[in-house]
Design a protein around this motif. Sequence first.
Motif, PDB file in Angstrom:
ATOM      1  N   ARG A 316       0.833  -1.197   0.000  1.00 15.72           N
ATOM      2  CA  ARG A 316       0.000   0.000   0.000  1.00 15.72           C
ATOM      3  C   ARG A 316       0.872   1.253   0.000  1.00 15.72           C
ATOM      4  N   PRO A 317       0.598   2.228  -0.900  1.00 14.93           N
ATOM      5  CA  PRO A 317       1.380   3.474  -0.907  1.00 14.93           C
ATOM      6  C   PRO A 317       1.268   4.190   0.431  1.00 14.93           C
ATOM      7  N   GLY A 318       2.372   4.799   0.850  1.00 20.54           N
ATOM      8  CA  GLY A 318       2.375   5.527   2.111  1.00 20.54           C
ATOM      9  C   GLY A 318       1.568   6.809   2.039  1.00 20.54           C
ATOM     10  N   ARG A 319       1.398   7.437   3.201  1.00 20.14           N
ATOM     11  CA  ARG A 319       0.578   8.645   3.275  1.00 20.14           C
ATOM     12  C   ARG A 319       1.164   9.782   2.451  1.00 20.14           C
ATOM     13  N   LEU A 320       2.502   9.885   2.408  1.00 16.82           N
ATOM     14  CA  LEU A 320       3.130  10.955   1.630  1.00 16.82           C
ATOM     15  C   LEU A 320       2.803  10.810   0.150  1.00 16.82           C
ATOM     16  N   ARG A 321       2.867   9.585  -0.361  1.00 16.65           N
ATOM     17  CA  ARG A 321       2.546   9.367  -1.775  1.00 16.65           C
ATOM     18  C   ARG A 321       1.069   9.645  -2.034  1.00 16.65           C
ATOM     19  N   TRP A 322       0.218   9.285  -1.079  1.00  7.06           N
ATOM     20  CA  TRP A 322      -1.211   9.563  -1.227  1.00  7.06           C
ATOM     21  C   TRP A 322      -1.463  11.073  -1.266  1.00  7.06           C
ATOM     22  N   LEU A 323      -0.788  11.825  -0.394  1.00  4.98           N
ATOM     23  CA  LEU A 323      -0.940  13.281  -0.379  1.00  4.98           C
ATOM     24  C   LEU A 323      -0.402  13.900  -1.671  1.00  4.98           C
ATOM     25  N   THR A 324       0.708  13.343  -2.158  1.00  2.53           N
ATOM     26  CA  THR A 324       1.264  13.842  -3.422  1.00  2.53           C
ATOM     27  C   THR A 324       0.288  13.637  -4.571  1.00  2.53           C
ATOM     28  N   ARG A 325      -0.328  12.456  -4.603  1.00  2.00           N
ATOM     29  CA  ARG A 325      -1.319  12.182  -5.652  1.00  2.00           C
ATOM     30  C   ARG A 325      -2.472  13.187  -5.558  1.00  2.00           C
ATOM     31  N   CYS A 326      -3.004  13.395  -4.377  1.00  2.00           N
ATOM     32  CA  CYS A 326      -4.109  14.340  -4.186  1.00  2.00           C
ATOM     33  C   CYS A 326      -3.714  15.733  -4.643  1.00  2.00           C
ATOM     34  N   ALA A 327      -2.480  16.170  -4.310  1.00  2.00           N
ATOM     35  CA  ALA A 327      -2.024  17.511  -4.670  1.00  2.00           C
ATOM     36  C   ALA A 327      -1.918  17.668  -6.186  1.00  2.00           C
ATOM     37  N   ILE A 328      -1.381  16.635  -6.870  1.00  2.00           N
ATOM     38  CA  ILE A 328      -1.231  16.714  -8.332  1.00  2.00           C
ATOM     39  C   ILE A 328      -2.598  16.756  -9.010  1.00  2.00           C
ATOM     40  N   LEU A 329      -3.511  15.899  -8.564  1.00  2.00           N
ATOM     41  CA  LEU A 329      -4.836  15.883  -9.175  1.00  2.00           C
ATOM     42  C   LEU A 329      -5.581  17.188  -8.907  1.00  2.00           C
ATOM     43  N   LEU A 330      -5.415  17.729  -7.703  1.00  2.00           N
ATOM     44  CA  LEU A 330      -6.063  18.996  -7.380  1.00  2.00           C
ATOM     45  C   LEU A 330      -5.498  20.130  -8.229  1.00  2.00           C
ATOM     46  N   ALA A 331      -4.185  20.133  -8.416  1.00  2.00           N
ATOM     47  CA  ALA A 331      -3.565  21.172  -9.240  1.00  2.00           C
ATOM     48  C   ALA A 331      -4.012  21.068 -10.698  1.00  2.00           C
ATOM     49  N   GLY A 332      -4.385  19.867 -11.109  1.00  2.00           N
ATOM     50  CA  GLY A 332      -4.813  19.680 -12.493  1.00  2.00           C
ATOM     51  C   GLY A 332      -6.262  20.005 -12.769  1.00  2.00           C
ATOM     52  N   VAL A 333      -7.027  20.347 -11.730  1.00  2.00           N
ATOM     53  CA  VAL A 333      -8.454  20.628 -11.917  1.00  2.00           C
ATOM     54  C   VAL A 333      -8.698  21.756 -12.925  1.00  2.00           C
ATOM     55  N   PRO A 334      -7.977  22.901 -12.852  1.00  2.00           N
ATOM     56  CA  PRO A 334      -8.218  23.944 -13.872  1.00  2.00           C
ATOM     57  C   PRO A 334      -8.011  23.449 -15.300  1.00  2.00           C
ATOM     58  N   ALA A 335      -6.961  22.627 -15.504  1.00  2.00           N
ATOM     59  CA  ALA A 335      -6.721  22.092 -16.850  1.00  2.00           C
ATOM     60  C   ALA A 335      -7.847  21.167 -17.278  1.00  2.00           C
ATOM     61  N   LEU A 336      -8.379  20.384 -16.350  1.00  2.00           N
ATOM     62  CA  LEU A 336      -9.495  19.490 -16.666  1.00  2.00           C
ATOM     63  C   LEU A 336     -10.739  20.300 -17.043  1.00  2.00           C
ATOM     64  N   ILE A 337     -10.972  21.391 -16.345  1.00  2.00           N
ATOM     65  CA  ILE A 337     -12.137  22.232 -16.639  1.00  2.00           C
ATOM     66  C   ILE A 337     -12.009  22.863 -18.021  1.00  2.00           C
ATOM     67  N   VAL A 338     -10.820  23.404 -18.319  1.00  2.00           N
ATOM     68  CA  VAL A 338     -10.602  24.031 -19.633  1.00  2.00           C
ATOM     69  C   VAL A 338     -10.750  22.982 -20.740  1.00  2.00           C
ATOM     70  N   ALA A 339     -10.178  21.793 -20.533  1.00  2.38           N
ATOM     71  CA  ALA A 339     -10.275  20.732 -21.542  1.00  2.38           C
ATOM     72  C   ALA A 339     -11.726  20.332 -21.770  1.00  2.38           C
ATOM     73  N   THR A 340     -12.508  20.240 -20.694  1.00  2.00           N
ATOM     74  CA  THR A 340     -13.923  19.892 -20.826  1.00  2.00           C
ATOM     75  C   THR A 340     -14.668  20.929 -21.651  1.00  2.00           C
ATOM     76  N   MET A 341     -14.415  22.204 -21.381  1.00  2.00           N
ATOM     77  CA  MET A 341     -15.088  23.279 -22.118  1.00  2.00           C
ATOM     78  C   MET A 341     -14.707  23.253 -23.594  1.00  2.00           C
ATOM     79  N   LEU A 342     -13.429  23.037 -23.897  1.00  3.31           N
ATOM     80  CA  LEU A 342     -13.002  22.989 -25.293  1.00  3.31           C
ATOM     81  C   LEU A 342     -13.601  21.788 -26.007  1.00  3.31           C
ATOM     82  N   ASP A 343     -13.641  20.647 -25.330  1.00  2.82           N
ATOM     83  CA  ASP A 343     -14.246  19.448 -25.922  1.00  2.82           C
ATOM     84  C   ASP A 343     -15.701  19.703 -26.304  1.00  2.82           C
ATOM     85  N   ARG A 344     -16.438  20.352 -25.402  1.00  2.00           N
ATOM     86  CA  ARG A 344     -17.880  20.515 -25.602  1.00  2.00           C
ATOM     87  C   ARG A 344     -18.239  21.703 -26.483  1.00  2.00           C
ATOM     88  N   LEU A 345     -17.522  22.806 -26.329  1.00  2.00           N
ATOM     89  CA  LEU A 345     -17.912  24.038 -27.015  1.00  2.00           C
ATOM     90  C   LEU A 345     -17.207  24.255 -28.343  1.00  2.00           C
TER      91      LEU A 345
END
Length: 367
Positions: A316-345
Amino acid sequence: MSDTIEGAEHGKRSARADRAALVTALRPRYLADAAQGTERFFEPRRPDCPWCGSDRLRRRLRTVDRFQRKPGRFTLDVCRACGHVFQNPRLSAAGLEYYYRDFYDGLGEKDLGNIFAGKGKTYRQRAEPLRRFAPAPRNWLDVGTGHGHFCEAARAVFPRTSFDGLDFTDGVELAKRAGRVDRAIRGAFTELAEELAQGYDAVSMYHYLEHSTDPRAELRAAQRVLRPGGHLLIEVPDAQCLFARLFGRWWLPWLQPQHLHFVPVANLRAELARLGFTVVVEQHREPHDTVDLLGAVWLLLNAVAPPEDAPWLEKRPGRLRWLTRCAILLAGVPALIVATMLDRLLIKPMAGHFRLANAYRVIARRD
């Protein structure tokens, strides 16, 4: 209000605990699989095209499992004679079992079920084109039905039609218990075709043929199962899509290692004609799914972030790796939103042009 929030938090903690316990229970089997190596998951590499037999092959793509992140490397070749793209070497029976395990059922059942349940509008749009040719089919067989969500949505379009679902996983039995299908048929379509011969007015294969080890055999089975005058509905990813070339391994519809074949629409039409079908509808813009940019961004984020706990990881990945994953995915939220808008619009309205559509749909009548 506070009780509601506390209840929701308790539910989330309970779900996480249940998942962690399941991962722990599954890990010994996956580690035993890994100890034997991944070579047994593949058949010998073939030197010719499985569609036309030509030996004019070239590598189209080499990648890894970017979804579950199970071990293994996968290659897609393209035939320069007919354009057919196929996995080479192809997964063996043991490989198919290993890479499908805990994707649609088991560990992945809830998450995938929630995704499928939210696509009701898409499923209705898949059913509606048949109304022009068959306003009230008596019965309909959905091949590769999964959890039966298409059948549930299609009832709104064809309320007098009986919907049966066929799949080789236990998802079809779940669909029956949930009332989404009238009859659950479990097994391989090609092996059951004789038993189901001339039993249906409509057969659908939505994003099914690309999973098949032998697409031609599946088409022959559909021809056998349909009554004369019945209709076959097919939708598959289109590997001739521009984004498949631009994004390479980051194009989500490659879905390696599950997708074994990508049949060009011209090849499919020719095979249907040979089997005695007449194609009455060919669509590209309508079946396009708004996932190209969004999927590429998500796959990139998932590749960069440490993996979440899964039974095929040694520990099982340690807590630090879990926090790192959460931080990377959270930082990528703006890019996901922009990509969704471009895909749809932007991309969706243009999908009928410039080979942007990432899927095509065909309706063929059995003559």
